[in-house]
Scaffold this motif. Structure first.
Motif, mmCIF file in Angstrom:
data_model
loop_
_atom_site.group_PDB
_atom_site.id
_atom_site.type_symbol
_atom_site.label_atom_id
_atom_site.label_comp_id
_atom_site.label_asym_id
_atom_site.label_seq_id
_atom_site.Cartn_x
_atom_site.Cartn_y
_atom_site.Cartn_z
ATOM 1 N N UNK A 1 36.389 9.014 10.612
ATOM 2 C CA UNK A 1 36.144 10.163 9.736
ATOM 3 C C UNK A 1 34.678 10.288 9.357
ATOM 4 N N UNK A 2 34.064 9.175 9.001
ATOM 5 C CA UNK A 2 32.644 9.201 8.641
ATOM 6 C C UNK A 2 31.795 9.618 9.830
ATOM 7 N N UNK A 3 32.163 9.171 11.012
ATOM 8 C CA UNK A 3 31.441 9.555 12.216
ATOM 9 C C UNK A 3 31.543 11.062 12.432
ATOM 10 N N UNK A 4 32.731 11.614 12.275
ATOM 11 C CA UNK A 4 32.925 13.058 12.456
ATOM 12 C C UNK A 4 32.112 13.852 11.441
ATOM 13 N N UNK A 5 31.978 13.329 10.243
ATOM 14 C CA UNK A 5 31.210 14.013 9.195
ATOM 15 C C UNK A 5 29.728 14.127 9.540
ATOM 16 N N UNK A 6 29.244 13.273 10.429
ATOM 17 C CA UNK A 6 27.827 13.294 10.774
ATOM 18 C C UNK A 6 27.498 14.319 11.857
ATOM 19 N N UNK A 7 28.519 14.922 12.453
ATOM 20 C CA UNK A 7 28.305 15.888 13.525
ATOM 21 C C UNK A 7 28.523 17.306 13.020
ATOM 22 N N UNK A 8 27.672 18.183 13.467
ATOM 23 C CA UNK A 8 27.713 19.580 13.031
ATOM 24 C C UNK A 8 29.077 20.222 13.308
ATOM 25 N N UNK A 9 29.675 19.885 14.458
ATOM 26 C CA UNK A 9 30.959 20.495 14.813
ATOM 27 C C UNK A 9 32.151 19.795 14.171
ATOM 28 N N UNK A 10 31.913 18.678 13.474
ATOM 29 C CA UNK A 10 32.990 17.972 12.785
ATOM 30 C C UNK A 10 33.833 17.075 13.667
ATOM 31 N N UNK A 11 33.437 16.946 14.929
ATOM 32 C CA UNK A 11 34.178 16.082 15.848
ATOM 33 C C UNK A 11 33.540 14.698 15.907
ATOM 34 N N UNK A 12 34.354 13.657 16.032
ATOM 35 C CA UNK A 12 33.798 12.305 16.134
ATOM 36 C C UNK A 12 33.121 12.092 17.494
ATOM 37 N N UNK A 13 32.254 11.109 17.540
ATOM 38 C CA UNK A 13 31.570 10.753 18.785
ATOM 39 C C UNK A 13 32.554 10.114 19.756
ATOM 40 N N UNK A 14 32.113 9.966 20.988
ATOM 41 C CA UNK A 14 32.955 9.317 22.001
ATOM 42 C C UNK A 14 33.249 7.863 21.610
ATOM 43 N N UNK A 15 32.286 7.193 20.982
ATOM 44 C CA UNK A 15 32.527 5.814 20.538
ATOM 45 C C UNK A 15 33.614 5.756 19.472
ATOM 46 N N UNK A 16 33.578 6.702 18.542
ATOM 47 C CA UNK A 16 34.603 6.733 17.494
ATOM 48 C C UNK A 16 35.968 7.064 18.092
ATOM 49 N N UNK A 17 35.989 7.955 19.061
ATOM 50 C CA UNK A 17 37.252 8.285 19.735
ATOM 51 C C UNK A 17 37.788 7.061 20.470
ATOM 52 N N UNK A 18 36.890 6.327 21.122
ATOM 53 C CA UNK A 18 37.311 5.103 21.829
ATOM 54 C C UNK A 18 37.876 4.087 20.838
ATOM 55 N N UNK A 19 37.238 3.938 19.684
ATOM 56 C CA UNK A 19 37.746 3.017 18.668
ATOM 57 C C UNK A 19 39.145 3.430 18.226
ATOM 58 N N UNK A 20 39.331 4.725 18.004
ATOM 59 C CA UNK A 20 40.644 5.219 17.591
ATOM 60 C C UNK A 20 41.697 4.952 18.669
ATOM 61 N N UNK A 21 41.328 5.131 19.924
ATOM 62 C CA UNK A 21 42.267 4.854 21.023
ATOM 63 C C UNK A 21 42.625 3.367 21.090
ATOM 64 N N UNK A 22 41.620 2.518 20.877
ATOM 65 C CA UNK A 22 41.880 1.071 20.871
ATOM 66 C C UNK A 22 42.875 0.749 19.757
ATOM 67 N N UNK A 23 42.639 1.301 18.598
ATOM 68 C CA UNK A 23 43.490 0.991 17.458
ATOM 69 C C UNK A 23 44.899 1.558 17.598
ATOM 70 N N UNK A 24 44.989 2.773 18.057
ATOM 71 C CA UNK A 24 46.296 3.436 18.151
ATOM 72 C C UNK A 24 47.056 3.068 19.426
ATOM 73 N N UNK A 25 46.342 2.547 20.385
ATOM 74 C CA UNK A 25 46.992 2.118 21.623
ATOM 75 C C UNK A 25 47.168 3.161 22.629
#
Length: 85
Positions: free
Chosen positions: A61-85
């Motif tokens: 969420x914090x990562x997404x807040x740093x982007x103008x479009x509100x989307x998280x970075x690829x690294x944050x997406x990868x982290x979410x995928x690791x966590x969620x499986x």
């Protein structure tokens, strides 16, 4: 007393977390109960698991807040995928 459970990360997943999110890695490191060539086991209570869950999604969420479009970075997406499986 809470029941203890286990979650598993591959070595590659944990290396990604270590290099990209070192503060999170340092937190997770305290729960490592077994390491081998293929996976890393974390021993956690339900409360600890929930705390990690919150930390993971706070990072995304914090990562997404740093982007103008509100989307998280690829690294944050990868982290979410690791966590969620």
């Amino acid at each position: 007393m809470s029941e203890t459970g286990y979650i598993y990360f591959t070595v590659e997943e944990m290396d990604f977390i270590k290099s990209t999110y070192p503060k999170l890695f340092r937190y997770l490191k305290q729960f490592i109960s077994d390491e081998n060539n293929a996976e890393i086991e974390l021993e956690l209570t339900e409360e600890q698991l929930q705390d990690i869950h919150v930390k993971m999604f706070d990072i995304v969420s914090e990562d997404a807040d740093t982007h103008k479009d509100g989307n998280p970075s690829m690294n944050a997406i990868k982290l979410e995928r690791i966590w969620c499986g």
